[in-house]
Write an enzyme that holds these catalytic residues in place. Structure first.
Site, PDB file in Angstrom:
ATOM      1  N   HIS A 176       0.801  -1.030   0.031  1.00 20.16           N
ATOM      2  CA  HIS A 176      -0.077  -0.071   0.015  1.00 20.16           C
ATOM      3  C   HIS A 176       1.064   1.269  -0.075  1.00 20.16           C
ATOM      4  CE1 HIS A 176      -3.499   2.292   0.661  1.00 20.16           C
ATOM      5  NE2 HIS A 176      -2.665   3.038   1.696  1.00 20.16           N
ATOM      6  N   ASP A 204      -9.580  -9.069   7.147  1.00 19.63           N
ATOM      7  CA  ASP A 204     -10.958  -8.811   6.974  1.00 19.63           C
ATOM      8  C   ASP A 204     -10.852  -7.199   6.586  1.00 19.63           C
ATOM      9  OD1 ASP A 204     -11.520 -11.367   7.288  1.00 19.63           O
ATOM     10  OD2 ASP A 204     -12.719 -10.888   8.926  1.00 19.63           O
TER      11      ASP A 204
HETATM   12  C1  GAR Z   1       1.356   0.516  -6.385  1.00 20.11           C
HETATM   13  O1  GAR Z   1       2.017   2.079  -5.984  1.00 20.11           O
HETATM   14  C2  GAR Z   1       0.795   0.042  -5.305  1.00 20.11           C
HETATM   15  O2  GAR Z   1       1.306   0.390  -3.893  1.00 20.11           O
HETATM   16  C3  GAR Z   1      -0.437   0.447  -5.286  1.00 20.11           C
HETATM   17  O3  GAR Z   1      -0.789   0.687  -7.002  1.00 20.11           O
HETATM   18  C4  GAR Z   1       0.393   0.657  -7.577  1.00 20.11           C
HETATM   19  C5  GAR Z   1       0.495  -0.423  -8.394  1.00 20.11           C
HETATM   20  O4  GAR Z   1       1.586  -0.341  -9.347  1.00 20.11           O
HETATM   21  N1  GAR Z   1      -1.396  -0.156  -4.726  1.00 20.11           N
HETATM   22  C6  GAR Z   1      -2.658   0.282  -4.273  1.00 20.11           C
HETATM   23  O5  GAR Z   1      -2.876   1.534  -4.282  1.00 20.11           O
HETATM   24  C7  GAR Z   1      -3.631  -0.609  -3.435  1.00 20.11           C
HETATM   25  N2  GAR Z   1      -4.525   0.051  -2.623  1.00 20.11           N
HETATM   26  P1  GAR Z   1       2.221  -1.283 -10.264  1.00 20.11           P
HETATM   27  O6  GAR Z   1       0.882  -1.994 -10.971  1.00 20.11           O
HETATM   28  O7  GAR Z   1       3.146  -0.871 -11.272  1.00 20.11           O
HETATM   29  O8  GAR Z   1       2.793  -2.516  -9.384  1.00 20.11           O
END
Ligand code: GAR
Length: 208
Positions: free
Chosen positions: A108, A141
């Site tokens: 995250h 959860d």
């Molecule tokens: C990343 O920055 C990850 O931390 C975020 O999405 C991006 C995916 O990048 N995740 C979230 O926001 C989850 N709530 P990627 O597809 O290049 O790995």
């Protein structure tokens, strides 16, 4: 050898770093890359690595629980020891989280418990925070909750926008997630803490 499934929704840069890390004497190997988005760029990248891929399009299901049951059956077919959520942008129900409890990691883009949910970088800037970062935690959860297994910090700089900050945090995500996964598959639960490297002083760079 531990078996790792990786769930994505987009470009899959974290997925690529996880896959690249699982080589040589690493105790795990990737067995599946699954996306809820049919057009996720990460699916093509996973295929190039020769990894089995699967798409479960959430739009084809009536409600989150039906989608989660479909995820479960895809995952049951590959018997994963660990499931890494890597930019997987769906809210999961207990149908999924209880089925795989203790085996699921998520990355995250904030220093949890600060800023669960979306728009994390804009919220950190808006709050005037001095630092931002990313967290890898076990999935429970509760959304973006669960035991923290790693955290990486990045200084917020004057003039940062959500985009410039996201780019620096993403670089740290790419270091943090493989480091946490390796510890996790080895049965070590103590968290990993990383900090963005300070720029080397110009004099030492010149003397290299
Ligand atoms: C990343 O920055 C990850 O931390 C975020 O999405 C991006 C995916 O990048 N995740 C979230 O926001 C989850 N709530 P990627 O597809 O290049 O790995």
């Amino acid at each position: 050898m531990k078996r790792v499934a990786i769930l994505i929704s987009g470009g899959g840069s974290n997925m690529v770093k996880l896959v690249e890390s699982m080589a040589g004497d690493h105790p795990a190997r990737p067995v599946l890359v699954l996306s809820n988005e049919p057009l996720a760029g990460g699916i093509a990248l996973a295929k190039k690595f020769g990894i089995e891929t699967s798409v479960v399009n959430h739009r084809h299901f009536e409600g989150r629980e039906a989608f989660d049951r479909a995820l479960n059956s895809q995952l049951e077919a590959v018997q994963p020891d660990v499931i890494c959520l890597a930019g997987f942008m769906r809210i999961l129900t207990p149908v999924f989280t209880r089925r795989w409890a203790g085996r699921v990691l998520n990355i995250h883009p904030s220093l949890l418990p600060k800023y669960p949910g979306l728009d994390t970088h804009a919220r950190a800037l808006q709050a005037g925070d001095a630092e931002a970062g990313c967290t890898v935690h076990e999935v429970t959860d509760v959304l973006d909750d669960g035991p923290i297994r790693g955290q990486a910090r990045v200084a917020i700089e004057a003039g940062d926008t959500p985009e410039t900050l996201a780019a620096r945090v993403l670089k740290m995500e790419h270091r943090l997630y493989p480091a946490v996964l390796e510890r996790f598959v080895s049965g070590k639960t103590g968290p990993v803490y990383l900090r963005e490297e300070a720029e080397a002083p110009i004099t030492s760079r010149l003397s290299d």
